[in-house]
Design a protein around this motif. Sequence first.
Motif, PDB file in Angstrom:
ATOM      1  N   UNK A   1       0.789  -1.239   0.000  1.00  0.00           N
ATOM      2  CA  UNK A   1       0.000   0.000   0.000  1.00  0.00           C
ATOM      3  C   UNK A   1       0.819   1.286   0.000  1.00  0.00           C
ATOM      4  N   UNK A   2       1.800   1.467   0.894  1.00  0.00           N
ATOM      5  CA  UNK A   2       2.567   2.721   0.855  1.00  0.00           C
ATOM      6  C   UNK A   2       3.359   2.900  -0.449  1.00  0.00           C
ATOM      7  N   UNK A   3       3.653   1.801  -1.127  1.00  0.00           N
ATOM      8  CA  UNK A   3       4.417   1.870  -2.375  1.00  0.00           C
ATOM      9  C   UNK A   3       3.579   2.374  -3.540  1.00  0.00           C
TER      10      UNK A   3
ATOM     11  N   UNK B   1       1.257   3.667   6.374  1.00  0.00           N
ATOM     12  CA  UNK B   1       1.609   2.363   6.961  1.00  0.00           C
ATOM     13  C   UNK B   1       0.341   1.576   7.259  1.00  0.00           C
ATOM     14  N   UNK B   2       0.538   0.350   7.740  1.00  0.00           N
ATOM     15  CA  UNK B   2      -0.566  -0.469   8.230  1.00  0.00           C
ATOM     16  C   UNK B   2      -0.179  -1.011   9.606  1.00  0.00           C
ATOM     17  N   UNK B   3      -1.186  -1.383  10.391  1.00  0.00           N
ATOM     18  CA  UNK B   3      -0.916  -1.946  11.718  1.00  0.00           C
ATOM     19  C   UNK B   3      -2.044  -2.892  12.107  1.00  0.00           C
ATOM     20  N   UNK B   4      -1.876  -3.532  13.240  1.00  0.00           N
ATOM     21  CA  UNK B   4      -2.905  -4.393  13.825  1.00  0.00           C
ATOM     22  C   UNK B   4      -3.389  -5.466  12.846  1.00  0.00           C
ATOM     23  N   UNK B   5      -2.455  -6.084  12.147  1.00  0.00           N
ATOM     24  CA  UNK B   5      -2.811  -7.131  11.191  1.00  0.00           C
ATOM     25  C   UNK B   5      -3.225  -8.362  11.986  1.00  0.00           C
ATOM     26  N   UNK B   6      -4.418  -8.871  11.685  1.00  0.00           N
ATOM     27  CA  UNK B   6      -4.999  -9.937  12.507  1.00  0.00           C
ATOM     28  C   UNK B   6      -4.520 -11.331  12.136  1.00  0.00           C
ATOM     29  N   UNK B   7      -3.928 -11.480  10.986  1.00  0.00           N
ATOM     30  CA  UNK B   7      -3.493 -12.815  10.576  1.00  0.00           C
ATOM     31  C   UNK B   7      -2.685 -12.721   9.297  1.00  0.00           C
ATOM     32  N   UNK B   8      -2.286 -13.854   8.757  1.00  0.00           N
ATOM     33  CA  UNK B   8      -1.515 -13.827   7.510  1.00  0.00           C
ATOM     34  C   UNK B   8      -2.302 -13.117   6.410  1.00  0.00           C
TER      35      UNK B   8
ATOM     36  N   UNK C   1      -8.583 -11.997   7.373  1.00  0.00           N
ATOM     37  CA  UNK C   1      -7.574 -11.150   8.019  1.00  0.00           C
ATOM     38  C   UNK C   1      -7.948  -9.687   7.806  1.00  0.00           C
ATOM     39  N   UNK C   2      -7.627  -8.872   8.769  1.00  0.00           N
ATOM     40  CA  UNK C   2      -7.897  -7.435   8.620  1.00  0.00           C
ATOM     41  C   UNK C   2      -6.752  -6.638   9.234  1.00  0.00           C
ATOM     42  N   UNK C   3      -6.745  -5.347   8.907  1.00  0.00           N
ATOM     43  CA  UNK C   3      -5.695  -4.452   9.402  1.00  0.00           C
ATOM     44  C   UNK C   3      -6.214  -3.030   9.403  1.00  0.00           C
ATOM     45  N   UNK C   4      -5.472  -2.168  10.074  1.00  0.00           N
ATOM     46  CA  UNK C   4      -5.752  -0.735  10.073  1.00  0.00           C
ATOM     47  C   UNK C   4      -4.780  -0.089   9.098  1.00  0.00           C
ATOM     48  N   UNK C   5      -5.317   0.726   8.198  1.00  0.00           N
ATOM     49  CA  UNK C   5      -4.510   1.456   7.228  1.00  0.00           C
ATOM     50  C   UNK C   5      -4.364   2.884   7.740  1.00  0.00           C
ATOM     51  N   UNK C   6      -3.112   3.337   7.902  1.00  0.00           N
ATOM     52  CA  UNK C   6      -2.822   4.686   8.387  1.00  0.00           C
ATOM     53  C   UNK C   6      -2.449   5.549   7.193  1.00  0.00           C
TER      54      UNK C   6
ATOM     55  N   UNK D   1      -2.803  11.349   8.951  1.00  0.00           N
ATOM     56  CA  UNK D   1      -3.118  10.894  10.296  1.00  0.00           C
ATOM     57  C   UNK D   1      -4.449  10.167  10.402  1.00  0.00           C
ATOM     58  N   UNK D   2      -5.232  10.136   9.340  1.00  0.00           N
ATOM     59  CA  UNK D   2      -6.507   9.431   9.370  1.00  0.00           C
ATOM     60  C   UNK D   2      -6.297   7.932   9.153  1.00  0.00           C
ATOM     61  N   UNK D   3      -7.362   7.165   9.319  1.00  0.00           N
ATOM     62  CA  UNK D   3      -7.275   5.704   9.204  1.00  0.00           C
ATOM     63  C   UNK D   3      -8.482   5.153   8.465  1.00  0.00           C
ATOM     64  N   UNK D   4      -8.365   3.892   8.097  1.00  0.00           N
ATOM     65  CA  UNK D   4      -9.477   3.112   7.563  1.00  0.00           C
ATOM     66  C   UNK D   4      -9.194   1.657   7.928  1.00  0.00           C
ATOM     67  N   UNK D   5     -10.225   0.857   7.984  1.00  0.00           N
ATOM     68  CA  UNK D   5     -10.067  -0.573   8.226  1.00  0.00           C
ATOM     69  C   UNK D   5     -10.109  -1.302   6.888  1.00  0.00           C
ATOM     70  N   UNK D   6      -9.288  -2.315   6.760  1.00  0.00           N
ATOM     71  CA  UNK D   6      -9.276  -3.107   5.533  1.00  0.00           C
ATOM     72  C   UNK D   6      -9.332  -4.580   5.902  1.00  0.00           C
TER      73      UNK D   6
END
Length: 127
Positions: A40-42, A55-62, A68-73, A77-82
Motif C-alpha cells: 500500500x505505501x508503495x 503504513x498499516x498496523x494491527x494485522x490480525x493474521x496472515x 484477516x484485517x488491518x488498520x490502514x494509516x 493521520x486518518x485511518x481506515x479498516x481493511x
Amino acid sequence: MTDDTDLHRAARLKVAVTREVFISHAIQDVFDFVAAEDVLPKILTGYGMVPGVASTSDISGPWDRPGSHRVVHLADGSTANEGLTHYDRPSYFAYRVSDPSFALKHLMTEARGQFWFEPASPYDCWA
C-alpha cells in the motif's frame, strides 16, 4: 406508505470502476506484488480527497488468508479498516475498506476492491 428516499439515494450512490492493464511479467509475480502485505505505501501515494498510505498496523493474521484485517494509516493521520475477503493465488483477490476517518467518511460507508489476474495471449498485447 413506505419512504423509498433512502433506498433510492443509496442505490444512486453506488459507483463501480473497472480498469484493465497488461503487464509483461509472470502472472504469479504480478499477483504477489499487488497482493503483498506491504504494497500500500508503495502504490497508494494519494489521489484527490484520499491521502496517501503511510503504513498499516494491527494485522490480525496472515495477509494471504480471507478474514484477516488491518488498520490502514494515511499520511494525514486518518485511518481506515481493511479486510481481505478472497485470496486465490495467482488468479484473484478481493478486499473491503470501511470506517474511514478522512474526508470521504461523509460520502462512503465502504469500498470494495477486486483484482483478477490472467495470462495474456500474444494477441492481447502490442509492441
